[in-house]
Design an enzyme around this catalytic site. Structure first.
Site, PDB file in Angstrom:
ATOM      1  CG  HIS A  78      -1.881  -1.176   1.216  1.00 35.12           C
ATOM      2  ND1 HIS A  78      -2.654  -1.598   0.156  1.00 35.12           N
ATOM      3  CD2 HIS A  78      -2.098  -2.078   2.220  1.00 35.12           C
ATOM      4  CE1 HIS A  78      -3.313  -2.692   0.485  1.00 35.12           C
ATOM      5  NE2 HIS A  78      -2.997  -3.008   1.735  1.00 35.12           N
ATOM      6  CG  ASP A 120      -5.289  -6.329  -0.169  1.00 37.84           C
ATOM      7  OD1 ASP A 120      -5.315  -7.228   0.697  1.00 37.84           O
ATOM      8  OD2 ASP A 120      -5.190  -5.131   0.130  1.00 37.84           O
TER       9      ASP A 120
END
Length: 453
Positions: free
Chosen positions: A268, A319
């Protein structure tokens, strides 16, 4: 030796026609542009290097769609996390394997050929370790073996419930290990993947919320080889809490204290200052971007323009696996930058350059580095992982070269994926995984039972 022939292929040197690939033991031994078709097996279409998926939590595929009902005021990542804790509380080892297999099938059909599984679900439902400490790692490995996807398994080190060594919550009990037991789990994971071709085991300290400086240093020092992945700076609250704990922001703290280098992938890294952005780029680490999940969770937008300008490396991952589609992650990455900067073709490097090709090649290289494997390129010495697009598809029929990639990423998506080869073995034909039906049936039974649990 398997001798393959492709009408068109994207090589490191650019587009080529009539490409011969010699594949032995899953590895490309030779690449021959302008080859004769004689004596070779022709696979029609447009061959691309398979895109690595650098961040996945496969069990979350089973809860896709379950967190789309508005919660209390301030519905956020943190309330989504409570839904996730409730869901995983019921999972058995068989469930974990069935859900992982479904996710891996969708990855392969969606244009990913390898995955880094950031695996933090380790213990039984009450938090008791299984008799085989690496039981759930073995289930992930079994799903990878069944589906044929390339695997980098990243057992996640998770010891605390918040920054500064806070006590864990009830919902985190299935994740927890001290450093010694975690290192034993890593050894178990290595045994679990030993039967898979070219599998890699690394480690994934979950986040600065889940470790202390001492335990992070201990596990990284004890595993001197292989990838190291960590969640960092995903949420504004996480950044604020880290400043309150340490006086530094998460990426800033890691760069100053953790020895971040090419082994590392910071997942991220959404909320960074200019100094952090330049520092992460200079470290050689990969930024692990998951644009669809980051949009789903309301995380924010990565500082893509500044990071790329500083020479930063990135790859993409699926993810939470709400939608598993390789070109879709790349499209969402570029579109998020367009929204942020109110411009177009933002991540292309220069005038006249194809945005699709720049995105694809950069994510292949960054993903390969993050997975610690020789993948992501059609070159001698690399695994023979390929995605073959349907040249006759309406969205590709009237274009060529870089426009094929632009159309794949920004227009047609997974609908033009015709065949997928992993280690030279065809696992997807005409867009369908060879075991799609049986794996989907098992998955459906699993989620139906979980829904009534």
């Amino acid at each position: 030796m398997r001798k393959l022939f492709f009408d068109h292929a994207l090589l490191a040197s650019g587009w080529a026609q009539d490409v011969g690939l010699d594949v032995e033991a899953g590895v490309i031994r030779a690449v021959a542009p302008g080859a004769s078709r004689e004596g070779r097996e022709r696979i029609p279409g447009i061959a691309l290097p398979g895109l690595p998926n650098l961040h996945s939590h496969t069990f979350q595929r089973g809860m896709a769609g379950l967190a789309e009902t508005r919660g209390p005021a301030g519905d956020s990542f943190w309330t989504w996390r409570q839904v996730m804790y409730r869901f995983l509380g019921a999972l058995t080892p068989e469930d974990v394997e069935a859900i992982a297999a479904q996710a891996f099938v969708e990855m392969l059909e969606g244009g990913f050929t390898a995955v880094a599984e950031f695996h933090y679900l380790h213990h039984d439902r009450d938090g008791t370790p299984y008799a085989d400490l690496a039981e759930l790692s073995a289930r992930i490995a079994a799903a990878a073996g069944e589906t044929g996807i390339g695997l980098t398994l990243l057992p996640s080190f998770y010891a605390y419930g918040g920054l500064g060594g806070a006590a864990p919550s009830q919902g985190q009990r299935r994740f927890l290990n001290d450093p010694d037991r975690f290192l034993a789990l890593v050894e178990g994971a290595r045994k679990a993947v030993a039967h898979l071709p070219d599998a890699v085991v690394g480690i994934a300290p979950h986040s600065l919320r889940a470790v202390t400086p001492e335990t992070l240093g201990a596990v990284v020092a004890a595993v001197p080889q292989g990838p190291v992945h960590i969640h960092a700076a995903e949420q504004v609250k996480e950044v604020e809490d880290c400043v309150g704990w340490s006086g530094r922001r998460p990426v800033e703290w890691l760069l100053a204290n953790a020895g971040v280098d090419r082994r590392w992938c910071l997942i991220h890294a959404t909320h960074m200052t200019q100094e952090e952005t330049r520092g992460l780029a200079a470290s050689g680490a990969v930024a692990g971007l998951c644009p669809l999940t980051e949009a789903s969770l309301g995380d924010g937008i990565f500082e893509g323009v500044a990071f790329v300008a500083a020479g930063g490396r990135y790859g993409v991952g699926s993810d939470s696996n709400i939608e598993i589609v390789a070109p879709g992650e790349l499209k969402q990455l570029e579109y998020s930058q367009r929204l942020k900067h109110r411009a177009r073709n933002v991540l292309a490097g220069r005038e006249g350059e194809s945005t699709g090709r720049r995105l694809y090649e950069t994510a292949c290289a960054g993903g390969a580095q993050a997975l610690g494997r020789r993948i992501g390129a059609l070159a001698a010495g690399h695994r023979a992982d390929l995605v073959v697009l349907d040249h006759a598809h309406v969205d590709l029929a009237s274009v060529d070269g870089d426009r094929w990639l632009d159309s794949y990423i920004f227009v047609a998506g997974r609908g033009v994926v015709d065949r997928v080869l992993v280690g030279g073995e065809e696992v997807v034909t005409r867009g369908r995984h060879r075991f799609r039906d049986s794996i989907a049936a098992r998955y459906a039974r699993t989620v139906e039972r979980l829904a009534s649990a």
